[in-house]
Design a protein around this motif. Sequence first.
Motif, PDB file in Angstrom:
ATOM      1  N   ASP A 131     -10.896 -25.917 -20.647  1.00 18.73           N
ATOM      2  CA  ASP A 131     -12.181 -26.621 -20.588  1.00 18.73           C
ATOM      3  C   ASP A 131     -11.953 -28.140 -20.532  1.00 18.73           C
ATOM      4  O   ASP A 131     -12.585 -28.851 -19.739  1.00 18.73           O
ATOM      5  N   GLU A 136     -10.474 -29.201 -17.005  1.00 23.83           N
ATOM      6  CA  GLU A 136     -11.497 -29.208 -15.953  1.00 23.83           C
ATOM      7  C   GLU A 136     -12.409 -30.433 -16.072  1.00 23.83           C
ATOM      8  O   GLU A 136     -12.738 -31.065 -15.067  1.00 23.83           O
ATOM      9  N   PRO A 191     -14.087 -28.034 -11.167  1.00 24.84           N
ATOM     10  CA  PRO A 191     -13.554 -26.760 -11.650  1.00 24.84           C
ATOM     11  C   PRO A 191     -12.257 -26.380 -10.947  1.00 24.84           C
ATOM     12  O   PRO A 191     -12.021 -26.774  -9.809  1.00 24.84           O
ATOM     13  N   HIS A 250     -10.307 -23.270  -9.451  1.00 20.63           N
ATOM     14  CA  HIS A 250     -10.634 -21.892  -9.056  1.00 20.63           C
ATOM     15  C   HIS A 250      -9.714 -20.917  -9.759  1.00 20.63           C
ATOM     16  O   HIS A 250      -8.502 -21.075  -9.770  1.00 20.63           O
ATOM     17  N   ARG A 302     -10.317 -13.510 -10.845  1.00 24.23           N
ATOM     18  CA  ARG A 302     -10.660 -12.627 -11.944  1.00 24.23           C
ATOM     19  C   ARG A 302      -9.498 -11.675 -12.121  1.00 24.23           C
ATOM     20  O   ARG A 302      -9.090 -10.988 -11.170  1.00 24.23           O
ATOM     21  N   PRO A 344     -12.398 -19.218 -20.313  1.00 23.13           N
ATOM     22  CA  PRO A 344     -12.975 -19.035 -18.969  1.00 23.13           C
ATOM     23  C   PRO A 344     -13.322 -17.572 -18.689  1.00 23.13           C
ATOM     24  O   PRO A 344     -12.443 -16.769 -18.385  1.00 23.13           O
ATOM     25  N   ILE A 345     -14.622 -17.250 -18.776  1.00 19.50           N
ATOM     26  CA  ILE A 345     -15.049 -15.849 -18.619  1.00 19.50           C
ATOM     27  C   ILE A 345     -14.962 -15.382 -17.171  1.00 19.50           C
ATOM     28  O   ILE A 345     -14.933 -14.190 -16.928  1.00 19.50           O
ATOM     29  N   ASP A 346     -14.881 -16.327 -16.213  1.00 17.64           N
ATOM     30  CA  ASP A 346     -14.705 -15.904 -14.821  1.00 17.64           C
ATOM     31  C   ASP A 346     -13.372 -15.179 -14.652  1.00 17.64           C
ATOM     32  O   ASP A 346     -13.267 -14.210 -13.905  1.00 17.64           O
ATOM     33  N   MET A 347     -12.348 -15.684 -15.330  1.00 14.78           N
ATOM     34  CA  MET A 347     -11.026 -15.070 -15.210  1.00 14.78           C
ATOM     35  C   MET A 347     -10.858 -13.923 -16.201  1.00 14.78           C
ATOM     36  O   MET A 347     -10.220 -12.923 -15.893  1.00 14.78           O
ATOM     37  N   PRO A 404     -13.204 -11.643 -18.345  1.00 14.44           N
ATOM     38  CA  PRO A 404     -14.588 -11.246 -18.678  1.00 14.44           C
ATOM     39  C   PRO A 404     -14.757 -10.827 -20.131  1.00 14.44           C
ATOM     40  O   PRO A 404     -15.888 -10.754 -20.607  1.00 14.44           O
TER      41      PRO A 404
END
Lengths: 143, 143
Positions: A127, A130, A136, A138, A141, B40-43, B45
């Motif tokens: 956090d 960034e 951000p 990239h 997932r 980071p919840i994108d990476m 979940p």
Amino acid sequence: MTEHSLWRFSRAFHRAINERQREDLEALIDDEIDWAIYGPIDMFPFFGARHGKAAVLEVIRQIADNVRVHRFDRESIMLGAETAASMLRFSLTMLDANKPVSLRVAHFAQFRAGRLARLRVLVDTFDLVEQALGHPIHLPRIA
Amino acid sequence: MTEHSLWRFSRAFHRAINERQREDLEALIDDEIDWAIYGPIDMFPFFGARHGKAAVLEVIRQIADNVRVHRFDRESIMLGAETAASMLRFSLTMLDANKPVSLRVAHFAQFRAGRLARLRVLVDTFDLVEQALGHPIHLPRIA
């Protein structure tokens, strides 16, 4: 009832960061202090381990050169006789880029005779990176 | 002297992660639990906030699907009557990519009648992201 060492240290630390007044803080740091802030030292040279009062005062000077604290909220806290741990959310400005940063931090502190003798700090570093970059990163997932 | 709730929870949590045995854990989670792992919840979940026992059991299942814990060292710890905070260093495998990860984590826990009622977890997320990606992210020196 005596004030907990954490409160005295916290006030002196914020004075050292925001007003560059380190006199109060100097008296509250053990000569043999063992200090570590975990994080990417390539980007933030004031992260990492420091040993001894002189090295810690120097790194606090570096932090003061780079950061101004606007506010902080203590979200969790535990106090022992000569120990303290808390989770905080800071609102900062990175002075170099004049960039606002909101940052969550956890610390574990041990005091000896009222002086900070050991500190471990964990930061939500992704956090932070960034926000410092200003865009951000990239991420795939993965789970 | 009764065993601290942290030890019971910690054992049950590790059984839930490594052996997918959640029976012990279910009895140790408050119905109204308030849970957050910052990151980071994108990476990942399974990071983020969860409310209530069902949501927390589900996210623990997701963690178990993605992670195996090999060892952990508790580097700092504080225990209160129904509270606990610690900083830990985990050696994990990310099961998906069969990738070893070494990770520092801080948690603040509150128990109610021996059950976990509130959890806040901070992770050294940049270190985690780099290890999960498998390569370093280039960072400018900003300070």
